[in-house]
Design an enzyme around this catalytic site. Sequence first.
Site, short mmCIF file in Angstrom:
data_model
loop_
_atom_site.label_atom_id
_atom_site.label_comp_id
_atom_site.label_asym_id
_atom_site.label_seq_id
_atom_site.Cartn_x
_atom_site.Cartn_y
_atom_site.Cartn_z
N THR A 106 0.84 -1.20 0.00
CA THR A 106 0.00 0.00 0.00
C THR A 106 0.88 1.25 0.00
O THR A 106 0.74 2.12 0.85
CB THR A 106 -0.97 -0.06 1.19
OG1 THR A 106 -1.65 -1.31 1.16
CG2 THR A 106 -2.01 1.06 1.15
N HIS A 107 1.84 1.29 -0.91
CA HIS A 107 2.77 2.41 -0.94
C HIS A 107 2.63 3.17 -2.25
O HIS A 107 3.56 3.27 -3.03
CB HIS A 107 4.21 1.91 -0.76
CG HIS A 107 4.41 1.15 0.51
ND1 HIS A 107 5.49 0.34 0.74
CD2 HIS A 107 3.67 1.07 1.63
CE1 HIS A 107 5.39 -0.21 1.94
NE2 HIS A 107 4.30 0.22 2.50
N ASN A 108 1.46 3.72 -2.46
CA ASN A 108 1.22 4.55 -3.65
C ASN A 108 1.81 5.93 -3.37
O ASN A 108 1.62 6.48 -2.30
CB ASN A 108 -0.28 4.70 -3.88
CG ASN A 108 -1.02 3.38 -3.74
OD1 ASN A 108 -1.09 2.83 -2.65
ND2 ASN A 108 -1.55 2.87 -4.81
#
Lengths: 220, 589
Positions: B515-517
């Site tokens: 979840t590292h946008n």
Amino acid sequence: MTRINTQGWKGALVMVTVVGSCGIQLSTANAAAAAAKPSPPAPPAAAACQACHGSKGEGMVEGDRPRIAGQAAYYLDKQLRDFASGSRQSAIMSPIAKTLSDADRAKIVVYFASLPMPAALASTAPTTAQVSFGRQLAFEGAEAKHVQACDNCHGPEGSGVTFSGPALAGQLAPYLAAQLKSWQQGSRRNDAGSLMSSVAVRLDDADIAAVTSYYASLGK
Amino acid sequence: MVQRLKEVDVVVIGVGMVGSILSKELAAAGYKVVGLERGQTRFTVPEFQSPAIHDELRFDIRKALMQDNTREPVTFRNSSSQTALPVRRWESFLPGTGLGGSMVHWNGQTYRFHATDFQLATHTRERYGKGFLDPDLTIQDWGVTYDELEPHYDRFEYLLGTSGKAGNLHGQVQPGGDPHESPRSREYPTPPQKEHFQGAMFRKAAMGLGYHPFPQPSSNLSQPYTNPEGLKLNTCVFCGFCERYACEHYAKSTPQTFILPVLLANPNFELRTGCQVQRINLDSTKKRATGVTYIDAAGREFEQPASLVITSLFAINNVRMMLLSGIGKPYDPGTGKGVVGRNYAYQTMSSVASFFDEDVIINPFMASGASGTLINDFAGDNFDHSGLGFIGGAFIGAVNTNGRPIQYHPTPPGTPKWGKGWKDAVVKYYNHSVMFSLHGSSMSQRQNYADLDPTYRDAWGQPLLRITFEFPQNDLKMAEYVTARGVEIGKAMGAKQVAGAPRKGPYTTQQYQTTHNTGGTVMGSDPSTSVVNRYLQSWDVPNVFVVGASAYPQNASWNPTGTLGALTYWVADALKNKYLKNPGHLVTA
């Protein structure tokens, strides 16, 4: 052979791998099964325990001697080792624990762990309000004090989690209260990560009276 | 009928990690702050308590803590030639919702980026020459340096109580820490978490190969800690339910444990939940924000006027808020002009699975979200890239976070995907496997961006965010290279079988990666290639600050939260000491 903690949903308090097939048990689940079977014979070394904790490990109101029947073998073993080493202090327990051989200690803890959890011994009659508030602390916690539910580590309704918290259900309220005071004051410190003192220092006397009377009321 | 509310000093959109820290700083400085949160109020007690919080079906599979994508999904496509479709089920990345934001379900992995990351374009040119870089890459410097951020990293880590071991104090390499890290001014606030067995195996093998293993910096704490806000956190019990879950023990650093009780006690702050902000409102000049318009849970529309607007949403939602508000010129990949949505990047995740005999007992469930052991020898620019044909890298580590029964079942290549053969292999390997994570950087590239979807709308009638993304060739080459190094470590651990899985294209939203946008409202010193200046202030509307990982011009080899925490305090300082004393542009373009 090596056994693992199968209670994945609760998790483990300490990073241990228990070696040996020494009957690590889930206290309440096995207590029910054990109740249907005749109790195994007590190992001779258990006599030293029975004098104070009762012939079936049921505890004694007089002297606030805790119930040890149905408690996890891992927990009993650790406490006996800690009494012997002095990392848990007790003028009565330390000399006894020091005299136990490793073999006797192993037999004793498996024996008491195998016994059914008896009905709770009542030394005081808690009020309904106390029990109700105690249940809330045990089951839900208290956000205002940053206290999480006791059952998180001690299992549903204080039934115990093998490598985590000991069973509290049906335990003597004065014993539990004395232990919470010890964690609070720092005279008992034999857990991992100071978990119990972190919680105990946030409880006041009314919290302690409530939560201990709630757990004592279980198992009747 | 829109109800116009009384004007306040500051409106904060999104009360997650960034929103709660900035709100606390500004409320404490005497400003009237309103925090608008689209999700619900939630606290450790009673919402996060066991056994309900350990419901793997509800939280892992059904994503109970995530943004409601029945009402507000994103759309996705791999290239501009495709038609994007809505992501109806979160898999690749998991944006959260509710008080405390996505940090409630994080793993607690708390890294700093390295000094070279903040000057990546300049550094790459200086070290490798002008022609080294793939011309499609649009990497750039951040406009802020590591040295400027260091005090803010420090403050953030002490807020969280992060458990770790320094590898570089004031330029002096420290035994036991990461020798590659940029200098720290202090040791971590608490010592590392206990090392699990697979971490110890990894450490031994990595040291044998001449690498530099160190304990993963963890915000699941190793001991009780009282933070500078006076809040007390507990010791983590290694239950293995961090990522995708909330912590029941007050042991994971989240806004609920490290700041919210202080913020919510301040009468200058008002929290409003269930508020879906539709847009930031601008005056007729389009150079000044007048406040925001939101719709509450009962469907009523409000205008909240404010002198200062801070959008502190999850990265992709920050981008969408700017596009919906018409602030900044949207990026056009055809011309390369425009800035909002430009430089969307991600993380290039690879893995190595090592399978052992049955006498090697791993007990993978005894873990926290950040109790691993890793190396940075192949992260960032810690190794010579000459002749390799790519920039960037990955940390390699035995950083497995759990052994949860539904989601965790490693099996060797060749295992049937279902049926008895699969079940037998799961039983055989569950407790005898080590999974390495290879956490790779993600370079921004001309073709990757975010804009408003022309077709699909949310439950309030607003266009969805459309993401167009494919892994750059640079990053796939990097993945190939670092995975080979990971396989060597697995073999050195004595595994019977080692399977490397370098990240391959095409990118899919249907497989969990991370979840590292990042990116889309990037920071910089040139308004033609950035949305915000070095203080995360909009170039176009100076009373709007956009604070999130959306500011990253490209993503580095580590989890982004530590750097976002540092940027948050960097912005807090700029607001309190510069902007609010003399509102206006903090940087002249």
